[in-house]
Design a protein around this motif. Structure first.
Motif, PDB file in Angstrom:
ATOM      1  N   ALA A 280      -9.101 -12.872   3.349  1.00 20.29           N
ATOM      2  CA  ALA A 280     -10.087 -12.137   4.141  1.00 20.29           C
ATOM      3  C   ALA A 280      -9.585 -10.733   4.467  1.00 20.29           C
ATOM      4  N   GLU A 281      -8.300 -10.610   4.780  1.00 18.61           N
ATOM      5  CA  GLU A 281      -7.738  -9.300   5.090  1.00 18.61           C
ATOM      6  C   GLU A 281      -7.714  -8.417   3.845  1.00 18.61           C
TER       7      GLU A 281
ATOM      8  N   ALA B  37      -1.630  -0.617   1.955  1.00 17.38           N
ATOM      9  CA  ALA B  37      -2.454  -1.414   2.869  1.00 17.38           C
ATOM     10  C   ALA B  37      -2.473  -2.880   2.450  1.00 17.38           C
ATOM     11  N   LEU B  38      -2.604  -3.131   1.138  1.00 17.71           N
ATOM     12  CA  LEU B  38      -2.625  -4.514   0.655  1.00 17.71           C
ATOM     13  C   LEU B  38      -1.300  -5.218   0.923  1.00 17.71           C
ATOM     14  N   ALA B  39      -0.207  -4.465   0.910  1.00 19.76           N
ATOM     15  CA  ALA B  39       1.110  -5.065   1.155  1.00 19.76           C
ATOM     16  C   ALA B  39       1.230  -5.599   2.575  1.00 19.76           C
TER      17      ALA B  39
ATOM     18  N   ILE C  72      -4.577  -4.909  10.890  1.00 20.63           N
ATOM     19  CA  ILE C  72      -3.383  -5.419  10.221  1.00 20.63           C
ATOM     20  C   ILE C  72      -2.787  -4.395   9.270  1.00 20.63           C
ATOM     21  N   ALA C  73      -3.618  -3.484   8.736  1.00 12.77           N
ATOM     22  CA  ALA C  73      -3.158  -2.488   7.762  1.00 12.77           C
ATOM     23  C   ALA C  73      -3.218  -1.070   8.320  1.00 12.77           C
ATOM     24  N   ALA C  74      -3.384  -0.939   9.625  1.00 12.70           N
ATOM     25  CA  ALA C  74      -3.509   0.382  10.234  1.00 12.70           C
ATOM     26  C   ALA C  74      -2.261   1.217   9.949  1.00 12.70           C
ATOM     27  N   GLY C  75      -2.490   2.487   9.617  1.00 14.58           N
ATOM     28  CA  GLY C  75      -1.389   3.400   9.346  1.00 14.58           C
ATOM     29  C   GLY C  75      -1.020   3.523   7.884  1.00 14.58           C
ATOM     30  N   ALA C  76      -1.515   2.641   7.030  1.00 15.70           N
ATOM     31  CA  ALA C  76      -1.225   2.726   5.592  1.00 15.70           C
ATOM     32  C   ALA C  76      -2.001   3.882   4.981  1.00 15.70           C
TER      33      ALA C  76
ATOM     34  N   LEU D  64     -11.344   3.142   8.301  1.00 16.80           N
ATOM     35  CA  LEU D  64     -12.000   1.829   8.199  1.00 16.80           C
ATOM     36  C   LEU D  64     -11.026   0.667   8.041  1.00 16.80           C
ATOM     37  N   LEU D  65      -9.735   0.946   7.927  1.00 20.43           N
ATOM     38  CA  LEU D  65      -8.777  -0.125   7.716  1.00 20.43           C
ATOM     39  C   LEU D  65      -8.756  -1.101   8.898  1.00 20.43           C
TER      40      LEU D  65
END
Length: 519
Positions: A457-458, A449-451, A439-443, A435-436
């Protein structure tokens, strides 16, 4: 069972009832509580250990895991030793080992010393986990035993809930070593009470020790538990996890084959032909699965989704333990068991546990109010299911093997809890990653992911993905617990219909009924 003592006071008691049985239960519950607390109390000290000892992430993981790894590997061996050499004697040895190792942990000057001390605590913990339940089986008769086991089970729930709270309170006023020093007065008081009050009991079958069986059981359980512990950090397909799992499974397979052919086995594998035993074992694993997985998810839910700190999160999980304690100490669960029978009580308890997990998933996503309802429902379910399951397991094993029965029960709890964390953690991670946002794909984790996010919004989208993963994994856990309750109940019902020979197996050849002698 015959009375455990022959003095005038004890002979006035009904057969199987020791005169000071409730006082003895209080003593062994205190010892049991100390063991359970040390499964959870160290988690809150991780920042202090990292700063003051210079501990690496790997060091911290071993500080936490050395205790549970050694304890789980020794449970069957500890139970067998208690049956052979005396349950009172092994209970006292466990308290001494636990106290000495706790002192060593408090005085540790390096990560290696603390890891070694924690492993020593695991040895003492294995002896305490098995002997406390075995003593309960010896001093209470069939009428009072379910209530006694219910109180014993409540101590487990209290320990898991109170560990972070006690740890946080001590660290607010003292250094991290205080987490272990508090064990010393408890161990000393419990040891004095055990020597004075607890009657000795052991199996007198004259069997030779099953040393190879003990070694194989330790290798098997330690390998499997290490794989479960390492999976979330190292990856489930990593060489470390796969090799450990392979060694563990090979060890358990070799243990089963050896136990089938040795004249005096540590664990009679013919128990697994008994439907009552299989039903209780299946249900026990699934209850522990639901509890271990739900605690893992609830901690993350409260801290990472609802934003509470560690101490606040611990306080908000307390209603679950309080509910369990109230129901079992008042005997409400015991009064329901004769009405519904063992299968019906297990189905009711595991259905409520599943309903509580589902309620938290569906109602607790945005606020604590919905979660509170689920926690109370879960507590009712645990209070009904866990003591009933433990009583069913212990009742399916001859009294002469009470220590081994307690070892089986403890092993199931360790395995089920680890399996719950592993499976539900994997569901959480897979759902979260799926569901990511791009922008955070692969975390692979929420902080990672937050980094990678840049806007509010992201960050909100990442939090929503994690919350959805938590909810999905809680629903999966609810479904597994509910189906497990049905399976366990069906097997137990069939065992009851099959008659006494199937419902309560006879003592295996070579073993004699347990003999208890008051000192």
């Amino acid at each position: 069972m015959s009375p455990v003592a022959s003095d005038a006071t004890t002979t006035l008691q009904p057969p199987g009832r020791h005169a000071t049985r409730w006082l003895i239960l209080a003593v062994i519950c205190i010892a049991q509580l100390t063991v359970i607390l040390d499964n959870t109390v160290l988690n809150v000290a991780i920042p202090s250990l990292t700063e003051e000892m210079g501990a690496t992430t790997a060091d911290v993981q071993w500080m936490i895991n050395a205790y549970s790894l050694v304890q789980s590997g020794l449970l069957l061996t500890a139970g067998n030793s208690a049956d052979r050499y005396g349950r009172k004697k092994m209970l006292a040895v466990g308290l001494v080992l636990f106290g000495v190792a706790s002192l060593g942990a408090a005085l540790a000057q390096s990560p290696g010393q603390l890891i070694a001390a924690r492993a020593g605590m695991g040895v003492g913990g294995a002896l305490l986990m098995t002997t406390t339940l075995a003593v309960v089986m010896q001093i209470f008769d069939d009428a009072e035993r379910p209530k006694a086991i219910g109180i014993w089970s409540s101590v487990n729930s209290l320990g898991f809930a109170a560990g972070p709270l006690i740890g946080g309170s001590l660290l607010d006023h003292f250094w991290w070593g205080s987490l272990f020093l508090v064990n010393l007065p408890v161990a000393v008081i419990a040891l004095a009470a055990v020597v004075t009050l607890v009657p000795e009991s052991k199996s007198r079958g004259g069997e030779r020790p099953d040393l190879l069986g003990a070694l194989l059981s330790m290798i098997g359980m330690a390998g499997v538990v290490f794989a479960i512990i390492s999976g979330p950090q190292s990856g489930w397909l990593s060489g470390r996890v796969l090799i450990s799992a392979a060694i563990g499974l090979a060890g358990l397979a070799a243990f089963a084959l050896w136990e089938l052919h040795v004249p005096h086995p540590m664990l009679d594998m013919h128990f697994f032909r008994n439907r009552r035993f299989i039903g209780a074992v299946s249900g026990g694993i699934l209850v522990a699965f639901g509890m271990g997985g739900s605690m893992f998810l609830l901690t993350q839910h409260l801290q990472l989704v609802l934003g509470y700190g560690p101490l606040d999160a611990g306080l908000r999980m307390a209603p679950l333990a309080v509910t369990v304690i109230l129901i079992n100490f008042t005997g409400m669960g015991v009064r329901l068991m004769p009405k519904f029978g063992t299968p019906g009580t297990i189905v009711a308890g595991m259905s409520l546990l599943a309903a509580g997990l589902a309620a938290i998933s569906l109602l607790g996503g945005d606020s604590y109010g919905g979660m509170l309802t689920g926690l109370i429902v879960m507590g009712i379910g645990v209070a009904l299911a866990m003591p009933t399951m433990a009583n069913a397991i212990m009742s399916a094993i001859p009294p002469a093997k009470a220590g081994v029965g307690a070892g089986v029960n403890g092993t199931l709890m360790e395995f089920g809890q680890g399996l719950g964390v592993a499976v539900l953690g994997a569901v959480l991670n897979s759902r979260f990653v799926a569901l990511l946002p791009l922008i955070a794909a692969g975390a692979g984790s929420l902080p990672a992911a937050l980094a990678r996010t840049r806007t509010d919004a992201e960050r909100t989208a990442v939090h929503d993905a994690f919350a959805s993963g938590i909810g999905t994994s809680q629903l999966v856990g609810a479904a597994a617990v509910f189906l497990g309750g049905l399976v366990a109940a069906v097997l137990l019902r069939r065992a009851e219909r099959a008659g006494p020979a199937e419902a309560a197996p006879a003592t295996p050849s070579g073993a004699e009924p347990a003999a208890a002698a008051a000192e």
